[in-house]
Design a protein around this motif. Structure first.
Motif, PDB file in Angstrom:
ATOM      1  N   UNK A  31     -60.386 -16.627   1.161  1.00 21.06           N
ATOM      2  CA  UNK A  31     -61.761 -16.179   1.297  1.00 21.06           C
ATOM      3  C   UNK A  31     -62.248 -15.599  -0.024  1.00 21.06           C
ATOM      4  N   UNK A  32     -63.339 -16.142  -0.534  1.00 24.32           N
ATOM      5  CA  UNK A  32     -63.850 -15.761  -1.847  1.00 24.32           C
ATOM      6  C   UNK A  32     -64.721 -14.507  -1.769  1.00 24.32           C
ATOM      7  N   UNK A  57     -53.847 -25.423   4.275  1.00 25.61           N
ATOM      8  CA  UNK A  57     -54.410 -24.522   3.272  1.00 25.61           C
ATOM      9  C   UNK A  57     -55.886 -24.859   3.081  1.00 25.61           C
ATOM     10  N   UNK A  58     -56.745 -23.866   3.275  1.00 23.29           N
ATOM     11  CA  UNK A  58     -58.180 -24.105   3.138  1.00 23.29           C
ATOM     12  C   UNK A  58     -58.874 -22.904   2.517  1.00 23.29           C
ATOM     13  N   UNK A  59     -59.850 -23.185   1.657  1.00 23.69           N
ATOM     14  CA  UNK A  59     -60.712 -22.161   1.068  1.00 23.69           C
ATOM     15  C   UNK A  59     -62.030 -22.183   1.846  1.00 23.69           C
ATOM     16  N   UNK A  60     -62.343 -21.088   2.495  1.00 29.11           N
ATOM     17  CA  UNK A  60     -63.513 -21.044   3.364  1.00 29.11           C
ATOM     18  C   UNK A  60     -64.722 -20.498   2.617  1.00 29.11           C
ATOM     19  N   UNK A  61     -65.869 -21.072   2.910  1.00 22.04           N
ATOM     20  CA  UNK A  61     -67.123 -20.596   2.327  1.00 22.04           C
ATOM     21  C   UNK A  61     -67.721 -19.522   3.225  1.00 22.04           C
ATOM     22  N   UNK A  62     -68.154 -18.420   2.633  1.00 21.97           N
ATOM     23  CA  UNK A  62     -68.931 -17.446   3.393  1.00 21.97           C
ATOM     24  C   UNK A  62     -70.187 -18.148   3.915  1.00 21.97           C
ATOM     25  N   UNK A 116     -53.905 -14.609   5.414  1.00 23.70           N
ATOM     26  CA  UNK A 116     -55.204 -14.568   4.773  1.00 23.70           C
ATOM     27  C   UNK A 116     -55.063 -14.067   3.346  1.00 23.70           C
ATOM     28  N   UNK A 117     -55.797 -14.675   2.442  1.00 21.44           N
ATOM     29  CA  UNK A 117     -55.909 -14.197   1.065  1.00 21.44           C
ATOM     30  C   UNK A 117     -57.399 -13.992   0.825  1.00 21.44           C
ATOM     31  N   UNK A 118     -57.819 -12.739   0.663  1.00 23.41           N
ATOM     32  CA  UNK A 118     -59.247 -12.434   0.671  1.00 23.41           C
ATOM     33  C   UNK A 118     -59.619 -11.544  -0.503  1.00 23.41           C
ATOM     34  N   UNK A 119     -60.701 -11.919  -1.193  1.00 27.23           N
ATOM     35  CA  UNK A 119     -61.130 -11.222  -2.411  1.00 27.23           C
ATOM     36  C   UNK A 119     -62.470 -10.527  -2.187  1.00 27.23           C
ATOM     37  N   UNK A 120     -62.610  -9.321  -2.751  1.00 21.20           N
ATOM     38  CA  UNK A 120     -63.897  -8.638  -2.800  1.00 21.20           C
ATOM     39  C   UNK A 120     -64.487  -8.379  -1.425  1.00 21.20           C
ATOM     40  N   UNK A 141     -53.508 -10.554   2.356  1.00 21.11           N
ATOM     41  CA  UNK A 141     -53.498 -10.199   0.942  1.00 21.11           C
ATOM     42  C   UNK A 141     -54.926  -9.832   0.572  1.00 21.11           C
ATOM     43  N   UNK A 142     -55.168  -8.540   0.410  1.00 21.57           N
ATOM     44  CA  UNK A 142     -56.506  -8.017   0.133  1.00 21.57           C
ATOM     45  C   UNK A 142     -56.607  -7.726  -1.357  1.00 21.57           C
ATOM     46  N   UNK A 143     -57.499  -8.419  -2.043  1.00 18.16           N
ATOM     47  CA  UNK A 143     -57.578  -8.369  -3.501  1.00 18.16           C
ATOM     48  C   UNK A 143     -58.908  -7.742  -3.925  1.00 18.16           C
ATOM     49  N   UNK A 144     -58.820  -6.692  -4.743  1.00 17.16           N
ATOM     50  CA  UNK A 144     -60.016  -6.082  -5.341  1.00 17.16           C
ATOM     51  C   UNK A 144     -61.074  -5.755  -4.296  1.00 17.16           C
ATOM     52  N   UNK A 145     -60.682  -4.985  -3.293  1.00 18.56           N
ATOM     53  CA  UNK A 145     -61.614  -4.679  -2.215  1.00 18.56           C
ATOM     54  C   UNK A 145     -61.436  -3.225  -1.770  1.00 18.56           C
TER      55      UNK A 145
END
Length: 228
Positions: A31-32, A57-62, A116-120, A141-145
């Motif tokens: 998740x971007x 494996x998928x990158x989801x769009x908000x 889940x790998x999720x940014x911001x 995995x919560x990144x920069x949030x």
């Protein structure tokens, strides 16, 4: 929650599916951040697909166009502050949870096989989701949030890995250390990694850490079950 939510399409038109094996055994959803596109998570997604060949494996769009017209967002951050954040976050969290459930149903893989790998902004919503329910994912995995609000309780069905750059000027790393104190007090299953030279980004070093933790970290609940 909206009593008549719109159905979730899997995959949605802007999603990027990197790998969908015939019989997937694991579900990795990336998740971007706000204003980004799914391609921002493509490098990490490809590494996951290479490391776990049986993984979907998928990158989801908000789901919403970003305020500035570039990229996507879960909710508008214009005018966001500590007083109005929750009223924006909670509907978006519920929308995220419906999206994750739709992917789990489409893949035939439940929360116990979901990472889940999720940014911001997406990371904040994912944090709120795993606090709200045990049935979201076993790894986040919560990144920069940050948490929208620090939790009062936290189960151990989800292992939470927090990665944050110490040089992050958009969201100071103190959000991670503050969360760590609370999660420790709640006896949660978590780790926090701070990167001294990293800003508001999902760096190559962080991505390697994600792979390492997926391969080597044993969840707390499994340790406890073994001890019993």
């Amino acid at each position: 929650m909206n009593p008549n939510p719109l159905p979730v399409t899997v995959p949605a038109p802007n999603d990027v599916v990197v790998a969908w094996p015939e019989q997937p055994q694991q579900l990795f959803l990336l998740l971007h951040g706000a204003g980004q596109r799914p391609a921002a998570m493509r490098e990490m997604a490809q590494q996951l697909a290479d490391a776990f060949p049986d993984g979907l494996v998928a990158c989801l769009a908000a789901p919403h166009q970003h305020d500035d017209g570039e990229g996507f967002q879960w909710y508008s951050e214009r005018g966001e502050n500590d007083e109005n954040r929750l009223e924006r976050v909670l509907p978006a969290r519920d929308e995220l949870m419906r999206t994750l459930q739709a992917w789990q149903q489409a893949s035939g893989l439940g929360p116990e096989r979901t990472a889940l790998v999720a940014f911001g902004q997406s990371g904040m919503l994912a944090l709120e989701a795993v606090v709200a329910s045990e049935a979201v994912a076993t790894r986040l995995f919560a990144v920069a949030c940050r948490f929208a609000t620090l939790p009062d309780a936290m189960h151990v069905q989800t292992t939470l890995h927090w990665l944050h750059g110490k040089a992050d000027s958009q969201l100071p790393f103190q959000a991670a250390t503050e969360a760590a104190y609370r999660l420790r007090a709640l006896d949660a299953d978590f780790s926090v990694d701070i990167y001294p030279e990293t800003g508001h980004e999902f760096s190559a070093e962080m991505q390697q850490r994600v792979l390492h933790l997926l391969r080597n970290h044993v969840p707390l609940r499994i340790w406890r079950e073994a001890m019993q």
